[in-house]
Design a protein around this motif. Structure first.
Motif, PDB file in Angstrom:
ATOM      1  N   UNK A  27     -18.886-109.521 -69.312  1.00  0.00           N
ATOM      2  CA  UNK A  27     -18.310-109.929 -70.585  1.00  0.00           C
ATOM      3  C   UNK A  27     -19.321-110.293 -71.652  1.00  0.00           C
ATOM      4  N   UNK A  28     -20.605-110.065 -71.386  1.00  0.00           N
ATOM      5  CA  UNK A  28     -21.644-110.381 -72.369  1.00  0.00           C
ATOM      6  C   UNK A  28     -21.595-109.371 -73.499  1.00  0.00           C
ATOM      7  N   UNK A  29     -21.795-109.849 -74.740  1.00  0.00           N
ATOM      8  CA  UNK A  29     -21.742-108.990 -75.914  1.00  0.00           C
ATOM      9  C   UNK A  29     -22.941-109.252 -76.825  1.00  0.00           C
ATOM     10  N   UNK A  30     -23.320-108.225 -77.572  1.00  0.00           N
ATOM     11  CA  UNK A  30     -24.374-108.391 -78.579  1.00  0.00           C
ATOM     12  C   UNK A  30     -23.923-109.433 -79.591  1.00  0.00           C
ATOM     13  N   UNK A  31     -24.826-110.334 -79.944  1.00  0.00           N
ATOM     14  CA  UNK A  31     -24.490-111.408 -80.876  1.00  0.00           C
ATOM     15  C   UNK A  31     -24.202-112.730 -80.185  1.00  0.00           C
ATOM     16  N   UNK A  32     -24.042-112.706 -78.852  1.00  0.00           N
ATOM     17  CA  UNK A  32     -23.841-113.948 -78.107  1.00  0.00           C
ATOM     18  C   UNK A  32     -25.141-114.752 -78.068  1.00  0.00           C
ATOM     19  N   UNK A  33     -25.004-116.074 -78.002  1.00  0.00           N
ATOM     20  CA  UNK A  33     -26.150-116.961 -77.819  1.00  0.00           C
ATOM     21  C   UNK A  33     -26.107-117.551 -76.414  1.00  0.00           C
ATOM     22  N   UNK A  34     -27.235-117.483 -75.715  1.00  0.00           N
ATOM     23  CA  UNK A  34     -27.312-118.015 -74.346  1.00  0.00           C
ATOM     24  C   UNK A  34     -27.609-119.506 -74.405  1.00  0.00           C
ATOM     25  N   UNK A  35     -26.671-120.310 -73.895  1.00  0.00           N
ATOM     26  CA  UNK A  35     -26.843-121.762 -73.884  1.00  0.00           C
ATOM     27  C   UNK A  35     -27.414-122.254 -72.557  1.00  0.00           C
ATOM     28  N   UNK A  36     -26.920-121.662 -71.450  1.00  0.00           N
ATOM     29  CA  UNK A  36     -27.373-122.101 -70.129  1.00  0.00           C
ATOM     30  C   UNK A  36     -27.438-120.909 -69.184  1.00  0.00           C
ATOM     31  N   UNK A  37     -28.294-121.028 -68.196  1.00  0.00           N
ATOM     32  CA  UNK A  37     -28.352-120.078 -67.096  1.00  0.00           C
ATOM     33  C   UNK A  37     -28.579-120.878 -65.825  1.00  0.00           C
ATOM     34  N   UNK A  38     -27.784-120.627 -64.812  1.00  0.00           N
ATOM     35  CA  UNK A  38     -27.815-121.424 -63.584  1.00  0.00           C
ATOM     36  C   UNK A  38     -27.606-122.905 -63.881  1.00  0.00           C
ATOM     37  N   UNK A  39     -26.806-123.203 -64.895  1.00  0.00           N
ATOM     38  CA  UNK A  39     -26.461-124.575 -65.227  1.00  0.00           C
ATOM     39  C   UNK A  39     -27.489-125.311 -66.052  1.00  0.00           C
ATOM     40  N   UNK A  40     -28.592-124.639 -66.440  1.00  0.00           N
ATOM     41  CA  UNK A  40     -29.655-125.297 -67.196  1.00  0.00           C
ATOM     42  C   UNK A  40     -29.977-124.493 -68.455  1.00  0.00           C
ATOM     43  N   UNK A  41     -30.386-125.218 -69.500  1.00  0.00           N
ATOM     44  CA  UNK A  41     -30.815-124.538 -70.714  1.00  0.00           C
ATOM     45  C   UNK A  41     -32.155-123.867 -70.468  1.00  0.00           C
ATOM     46  N   UNK A  42     -32.264-122.553 -70.722  1.00  0.00           N
ATOM     47  CA  UNK A  42     -33.559-121.894 -70.530  1.00  0.00           C
ATOM     48  C   UNK A  42     -34.586-122.414 -71.529  1.00  0.00           C
ATOM     49  N   UNK A  43     -35.828-122.543 -71.058  1.00  0.00           N
ATOM     50  CA  UNK A  43     -36.891-123.014 -71.930  1.00  0.00           C
ATOM     51  C   UNK A  43     -37.251-121.973 -72.984  1.00  0.00           C
ATOM     52  N   UNK A  44     -36.999-120.735 -72.657  1.00  0.00           N
ATOM     53  CA  UNK A  44     -37.327-119.651 -73.571  1.00  0.00           C
ATOM     54  C   UNK A  44     -37.038-118.316 -72.931  1.00  0.00           C
ATOM     55  N   UNK A  45     -37.532-117.266 -73.571  1.00  0.00           N
ATOM     56  CA  UNK A  45     -37.288-115.899 -73.134  1.00  0.00           C
ATOM     57  C   UNK A  45     -37.856-115.655 -71.732  1.00  0.00           C
ATOM     58  N   UNK A  46     -39.068-116.110 -71.487  1.00  0.00           N
ATOM     59  CA  UNK A  46     -39.707-115.902 -70.187  1.00  0.00           C
ATOM     60  C   UNK A  46     -38.915-116.606 -69.089  1.00  0.00           C
ATOM     61  N   UNK A  47     -38.579-117.853 -69.318  1.00  0.00           N
ATOM     62  CA  UNK A  47     -37.841-118.636 -68.328  1.00  0.00           C
ATOM     63  C   UNK A  47     -36.481-118.011 -68.037  1.00  0.00           C
TER      64      UNK A  47
END
Length: 466
Positions: free
Chosen positions: A303-323
Motif C-alpha cells: 500500500x505504499x505510494x509515491x508522496x508518502x512520508x515514512x514516520x517509523x520502521x520497525x516501530x522506531x523513527x529512522x535516523x535517516x536514509x541509511x538507517x
C-alpha cells in the motif's frame, strides 16, 4: 567623642560599599563590552559559520594502489593529479580526492572516479590525522557518484553534512567548495552559482557538463568529491571537475542527481541479500519522502505510494536514509512494519520483502516476450567469439508469441533495448513495467553453419510484449 567615632566608622563603611558597587558595575560593563565585541565579530559571517559546521564532515580519500581502468574520466584524472601521479613511488599511497560524510555511521559520499581505481581505500578526517580504512559500498559510474564506509574504531560516530532540498538553488547565490586535498588539511574556495544544470539527463546516459552545476569557486586538484555548499551549510552539489580550457569554471553534480544516484545504489536490492523492496526513498532529512514505487512490487502490494512520508520502521523513527535501508535489510523477519503519513492521515503498513530472483527470473522474461533465456556460460561465450559473459542464449521460443517469427533456440541475445545485462535479474528488470503491446528491441547474434564453416550474423529483432 565615642558617638562621633562610631559615626565616622559607619560613614566609612557606607563609603566602602558604594565604591565596591561602583567597581562591580564597572566590571560588569567591561565584561559585557568584551562579550559584545566577541558576539559582533564582523569576521564571523555566514561563510565562516557554514565552514565551521561542515568541515568536520569533509575527508581526504587516499588509495594504496591504483587499478588501471580506462574510462571517460581518465583525461580529467590525469589533469588533476599529474605530476603528482608520476611522482608516486611504487606501493605508496596516492591522494585521489575528497569526500563528505552523510551519515553518523561513517558513510561517505564521493565521486566514482575518485575510488574506482582503488584496491584499498583510506580516509583521513579533518579533525584526526590518523587514517581510517574504508570499504566501497556501491558506485554509479554514469552519475559519477560513489558511496564508501569508514571502518570506525569501537562505536565511533561522525559529523555529517545536511542535504539541501532538490532544486533549492538561486542563480548568483554564494557557494562554497570544500575539500581536503592530499591530506594537507582544509581547503575552502568561495564563489557564486554561475549556472544551474542546463538539461535533464537522459535515461541510462552518462552525466556530463550539461547536467552539472557551474560555479566560479575554485575546485582545486584534490577537491573533487568534496561538497559544494550554500550559506546555510547545506549540500547543494558534489564537486566533480574544472574546465581545463577556461579560468574560473568549475562543476558540481546537483544534489537532486546525487539523491537519485544514492536511492539507486544503496537499497535492499543492492545489498548482499538482494531483497526486493520496490520503492525509492529520497535521502535527506526525516521524515523520509517516498519518491516512486515500482508496479507489482512488495512496496506497492503493502500500500505504499509515491508522496508518502515514512514516520517509523520497525516501530522506531529512522535516523535517516541509511538507517531506513539498513532496517529493511537487517530485520529479523522479511515482514517489516512501516508507519507512513499520507496527507493528514497516518497509516500502518507491512511490507514483505522477497528475494529478487523469486520474481525477476527466466519465467518473468518468458511471460512477457515468449522466449526462455539461459545465462551465457564461459564456454558459450568462447564459442560465439565473445570476450564478455553479458548475454543470454535462447533455449525455447513460444509458438504463440511474436518471437516465433524472428528467433530460434541457439540464438544469442547481447542487449535488451540497448542495455546489456550481467545476469537474469538485470535482464528481467529492464523489462519491468512494460505493458502489453509495447515494443522491445533485442540485439541478436545468430550462428549459421554451412558444411564445415560456421559464420555469425548480428542484427536486431523487435518483439511485442504480450
Amino acid at each position: 567623642m565615642i558617638m562621633l567615632f562610631r559615626g565616622q566608622i559607619r560613614a566609612a563603611g557606607y563609603f566602602a560599599v558604594v565604591l565596591a558597587s561602583l567597581w562591580l558595575v564597572s566590571g560588569n560593563d567591561s565584561c559585557r563590552a568584551e562579550q559584545s565585541a566577541v558576539e559582533t565579530d564582523i569576521r564571523r559571517d555566514a561563510t565562516v559559520e557554514a565552514i565551521e559546521r561542515v568541515m568536520p564532515a569533509v575527508v581526504n580519500i587516499a588509495t594504496e594502489t591504483i587499478i588501471n581502468v580506462r574510462d571517460p574520466f581518465d583525461d580529467m584524472i590525469r589533469q588533476f593529479f599529474d605530476p603528482y601521479h608520476r611522482r608516486q613511488a611504487p606501493n605508496s599511497q596516492l591522494s585521489l580526492g575528497s569526500g563528505v560524510i552523510i551519515d553518523e555511521e561513517g558513510y561517505v559520499l564521493t565521486n566514482d572516479h575518485v575510488v574506482r581505481r582503488a584496491d584499498k581505500i583510506w580516509v583521513k578526517l579533518y579533525t584526526n590525522d590518523t587514517p581510517y580504512e574504508a570499504k566501497l559500498i556501491s558506485t554509479n559510474p554514469k552519475s559519477d557518484v560513489a558511496l564508501i564506509k569508514i571502518m570506525p574504531r569501537q562505536h565511533e560516530k561522525f559529523a555529517a553534512v545536511k542535504f539541501a532540498k532538490d532544486d533549492d538553488l538561486l542563480l548568483g547565490e554564494t557557494v562554497l567548495a570544500l575539500g581536503n586535498p592530499f591530506g594537507l588539511g582544509a581547503s575552502v574556495s568561495k564563489g557564486i552559482l554561475s549556472s544551474k544544470s542546463r538539461s535533464t539527463p537522459k535515461e541510462n546516459s552518462q552525466l556530463d557538463i550539461p547536467n552539472w552545476l557551474q560555479t566560479d569557486a575554485a575546485i582545486n586538484p584534490g577537491n573533487s568529491g568534496g561538497p559544494l555548499l550554500n550559506l546555510h551549510g547545506e549540500l547543494i552539489g558534489l564537486n566533480v571537475a574544472i574546465l581545463s580550457d577556461a579560468q574560473g569554471i568549475g562543476f558540481a553534480i546537483p544534489v537532486k542527481l546525487v539523491n537519485e544516484a544514492l536511492s539507486e545504489i544503496f537499497t535492499p536490492e543492492s545489498s548482499g541479500k538482494s531483497l526486493w523492496f520496490g520503492a525509492r526513498v529520497r535521502p535527506g532529512s526525516v521524515p523520509l519522502l517516498v519518491m516512486n514505487v515500482q508496479p507489482q512490487s512488495p512496496a506497492e502490494k503493502a500500500g505504499l505510494m509515491a508522496g508518502d512520508y515514512v514516520l517509523k520502521i520497525n516501530g522506531k523513527q529512522p535516523k535517516g536514509f541509511i538507517d531506513f535501508n539498513q532496517q529493511l535489510v537487517n530485520g529479523s523477519s522479511s515482514e517489516v512494519p512501516i508507519t507512513i503519513q499520507r496527507k493528514a492521515e497516518i497509516k500502518s503498513l507491512v511490507v514483505k520483502l522477497i528475494p529478487e530472483k523469486d520474481y525477476f527470473n527466466a519465467d518473468f522474461v518468458q511471460q512477457l516476450l515468449g522466449i526462455r533465456l539461459q545465462e551465457l556460460t564461459p564456454q558459450l561465450a568462447r564459442a560465439f567469439g565473445l570476450n564478455s559473459r553479458d548475454g543470454f542464449v535462447v533455449v525455447e521460443v513460444d509458438k504463440d508469441s511474436s518471437a516465433a517469427q524472428a528467433l530460434e533456440p541457439g540464438y544469442l541475445i547481447t542487449a535488451i533495448n540497448g542495455q546489456t545485462a550481467q545476469d537474469m535479474i538485470s535482464a528481467a528488470k529492464i523489462l519491468q513495467g512494460k505493458k502489453r503491446g509495447e515494443k522491445v528491441q533485442l540485439d541478436v547474434v545468430a550462428q549459421h553453419r554451412r558444411g564445415a564453416f560456421i559464420s555469425y550474423r548480428q542484427g536486431t529483432v523487435e518483439l511485442t510484449v504480450r
